[in-house]
Design an enzyme around this catalytic site. Structure first.
Site, PDB file in Angstrom:
ATOM      1  N   THR A  79       7.500   2.610   8.338  1.00  0.00           N
ATOM      2  CA  THR A  79       9.082   3.763   8.344  1.00  0.00           C
ATOM      3  C   THR A  79       9.282   3.900   9.353  1.00  0.00           C
ATOM      4  O   THR A  79       8.651   3.828  10.898  1.00  0.00           O
ATOM      5  CB  THR A  79       7.724   5.283   7.889  1.00  0.00           C
ATOM      6  N   GLU A 114      23.796  -8.782   0.240  1.00  0.00           N
ATOM      7  CA  GLU A 114      22.224  -9.414  -0.407  1.00  0.00           C
ATOM      8  C   GLU A 114      22.535 -10.139   0.259  1.00  0.00           C
ATOM      9  O   GLU A 114      23.392 -11.197   0.502  1.00  0.00           O
ATOM     10  CB  GLU A 114      22.670  -9.667  -1.650  1.00  0.00           C
ATOM     11  N   LYS A 150       9.822   9.317  10.701  1.00  0.00           N
ATOM     12  CA  LYS A 150       7.932   9.769  10.950  1.00  0.00           C
ATOM     13  C   LYS A 150       8.333  10.026  12.591  1.00  0.00           C
ATOM     14  O   LYS A 150       9.598  10.354  13.032  1.00  0.00           O
ATOM     15  CB  LYS A 150       7.680   9.586  10.847  1.00  0.00           C
ATOM     16  N   TYR A 160      27.494  -4.184   0.242  1.00  0.00           N
ATOM     17  CA  TYR A 160      26.407  -5.211  -0.871  1.00  0.00           C
ATOM     18  C   TYR A 160      26.542  -6.193   0.117  1.00  0.00           C
ATOM     19  O   TYR A 160      27.802  -7.221   0.748  1.00  0.00           O
ATOM     20  CB  TYR A 160      26.916  -5.698  -2.047  1.00  0.00           C
ATOM     21  N   ASP A 203      -0.212  -1.210   9.279  1.00  0.00           N
ATOM     22  CA  ASP A 203       0.837   0.117   9.176  1.00  0.00           C
ATOM     23  C   ASP A 203       0.506   1.166  10.061  1.00  0.00           C
ATOM     24  O   ASP A 203       0.284   2.032   9.929  1.00  0.00           O
ATOM     25  CB  ASP A 203       0.476   0.623   8.065  1.00  0.00           C
ATOM     26  N   ARG A 219      15.624   7.657   6.851  1.00  0.00           N
ATOM     27  CA  ARG A 219      14.197   7.168   5.936  1.00  0.00           C
ATOM     28  C   ARG A 219      14.532   5.708   6.028  1.00  0.00           C
ATOM     29  O   ARG A 219      15.274   5.406   5.341  1.00  0.00           O
ATOM     30  CB  ARG A 219      14.719   7.786   5.326  1.00  0.00           C
TER      31      ARG A 219
HETATM   32  N1  DSN Z   1       3.963  10.329   2.840  1.00  0.00           N
HETATM   33  C1  DSN Z   1       3.329   9.666   3.737  1.00  0.00           C
HETATM   34  C2  DSN Z   1       3.120  11.111   5.024  1.00  0.00           C
HETATM   35  O1  DSN Z   1       3.323  12.709   4.641  1.00  0.00           O
HETATM   36  O2  DSN Z   1       1.706  10.604   5.895  1.00  0.00           O
HETATM   37  C3  DSN Z   1       3.022   9.002   4.220  1.00  0.00           C
HETATM   38  O3  DSN Z   1       3.703   7.708   3.754  1.00  0.00           O
END
Ligand code: DSN
Length: 414
Positions: free
Chosen positions: A224, A54, A227, A52, A198, A233
């Site tokens: 994110t 925080e 990707k 933990y 984003d 993730r």
């Molecule tokens: N769900 C994702 C995508 O497939 O593009 C975006 O967050």
């Protein structure tokens, strides 16, 4: 592999084995998926999951944070260096909480935001009515032009001047073209709005230097990390120095509790990997592969939204082939290609059916596939469409896809 799980929970161990087998034997073309490194996975499966923490490094609500503090500092430093950002918050559990953090650091419920419509390539968290972003804020949407199927910046400006949103949101989940950050910045400046971008889909292309960075143009940038960036993730918020306190305070304690320190450390590993020359080569190859796949599909008469791609994905409108997106997704799955159905601009079908599919190259490029394989995959896709009633032909195509997978082994030795 999975020895301990097999002893404790054979049912889950079997599912882990099956999923590894599925990932190895199918052509993974979901544009938002990738195969992260063993180093990232090892870090995610480490003892840091027990901790933990925080708060933020040096200012925690728990003892025993000496090592996780250092891991978080490394992750932050590397994120700032990688993206040339003044500040980084590496704690968001996901892209959605990164976006929520950015919105609530700058806005109050009821404020207006202007983002790309989901059905024109945007994202749920950019103001869709079923999402917190559409529930909390008065969300307006800009669109692509019907002629070019690319963002209509003149219309966006007209909307911004008429509606005067507090924030303009750039970025997309199904948009194959470059973004014009300067135009977004100048529109935001005209109405004194905050500019958020984003970059979840293109973060790896930005990190690898093949796409320009939104960071110098924006007040806040979110992404994110799993990707094109190929990490664990999770989410990340990059900002200017003056906004950092508000962002930190909003992420914790505003939105999240304890950060996932095993994931924070894995983000540090990911950023380190992204700084290597090999990642630059990888980023360029994702784009080269998407272009090659696009050329192969265009030659077979497929309709690519916007006519092609500048990044790692293609949006294919399959209505001229007599198929819906749903039917195309199922057909491709049948021949060993995993992708997702996707609305196309001005789609007449529902989001559960759609007129298109989205195809991406990040995962196959990680496997080592190149432009020659993209040509072969374009042929498999076309063959599946042409022979959709012919089970023998489809089985042959599936065998071809499986052979391609075997040529480019995934996680050898796992
Ligand atoms: N769900 C994702 C995508 O497939 O593009 C975006 O967050």
């Amino acid at each position: 592999m999975y020895d301990q799980v097999r002893k404790t929970d054979p049912a889950i161990a079997e599912l882990l084995e099956l999923e590894l087998g599925r990932q190895r034997s199918q052509l993974e073309m979901i544009a938002s998926e990738n195969f992260t490194s063993r180093a990232v996975m090892e870090t995610m499966g480490s003892t840091l999951t027990n901790k933990y923490a925080e708060g933020y490094p040096g200012k925690r609500y728990y003892g025993g944070c000496v090592h996780v503090d250092e891991a978080e500092r490394l992750a932050k430093r590397r994120a700032m260096e990688l993206f040339g950002a003044e500040r980084a918050n590496v704690q968001p559990h996901s892209g959605s909480t990164a976006n929520m953090t950015a919105y609530l650091a700058f806005l109050k419920p009821g404020d207006k935001i202007l983002g790309l419509s989901l059905s024109h390539g945007g994202h749920l968290t950019h103001g869709h009515p079923v999402n917190f972003s559409g529930l909390l804020f008065e969300a307006l949407h800009y669109e692509v032009s019907p002629e070019t199927e690319t963002i209509d910046y003149d219309k966006l400006r007209d909307q911004a001047l008429a509606e005067r949103p507090r924030m303009i949101v750039g970025g997309a989940s199904a948009y194959p073209r470059f973004w014009e950050y300067e135009k977004l910045r100048s529109i935001a400046d005209e109405i004194d709005a905050i500019l958020m971008f984003d970059m979840a889909h293109i973060a790896g292309l930005v990190a690898g230097g093949v796409h320009a960075s939104p960071v110098p143009h924006c007040d806040v940038v979110t992404t994110t990390t799993h990707k094109t960036l190929r990490g664990p993730r999770g989410g990340l918020v990059l900002s200017r120095k003056e906004h950092f306190k508000a962002i930190n305070k909003m992420n914790f304690p505003g939105i999240q509790g304890g950060p996932l320190m095993h994931v924070v450390a894995a983000k540090a590993v990911c950023f380190h990997e992204c700084m290597q020359d090999e990642f630059k080569t990888y980023a360029q190859a994702m784009v080269d592969n998407a272009k090659a796949l696009g050329e192969g599909l265009l030659a077979k008469g497929f309709h690519l939204v916007s006519g092609g791609t500048d990044n790692h994905l293609l949006l294919v409108n399959v209505s001229n082939k007599g198929l819906t997106g749903k039917a195309m997704e199922e057909l491709l799955e049948h021949v060993g290609i995993t992708c997702n159905k996707n609305t196309v601009p001005f789609d007449q079908e529902s989001p559960f059916v759609t007129s298109g599919v989205r195809l991406g190259t990040p995962a196959l490029t990680t496997r080592g596939m190149g432009v020659a394989q993209m040509g072969q995959i374009a042929n498999i896709i076309d063959g599946a469409v042409q022979n959709r009633e012919n089970e023998d032909a489809l089985n042959k195509l599936r065998t071809e896809a499986e052979e391609l997978c075997r040529e480019f082994p995934l996680y050898p030795g796992m």
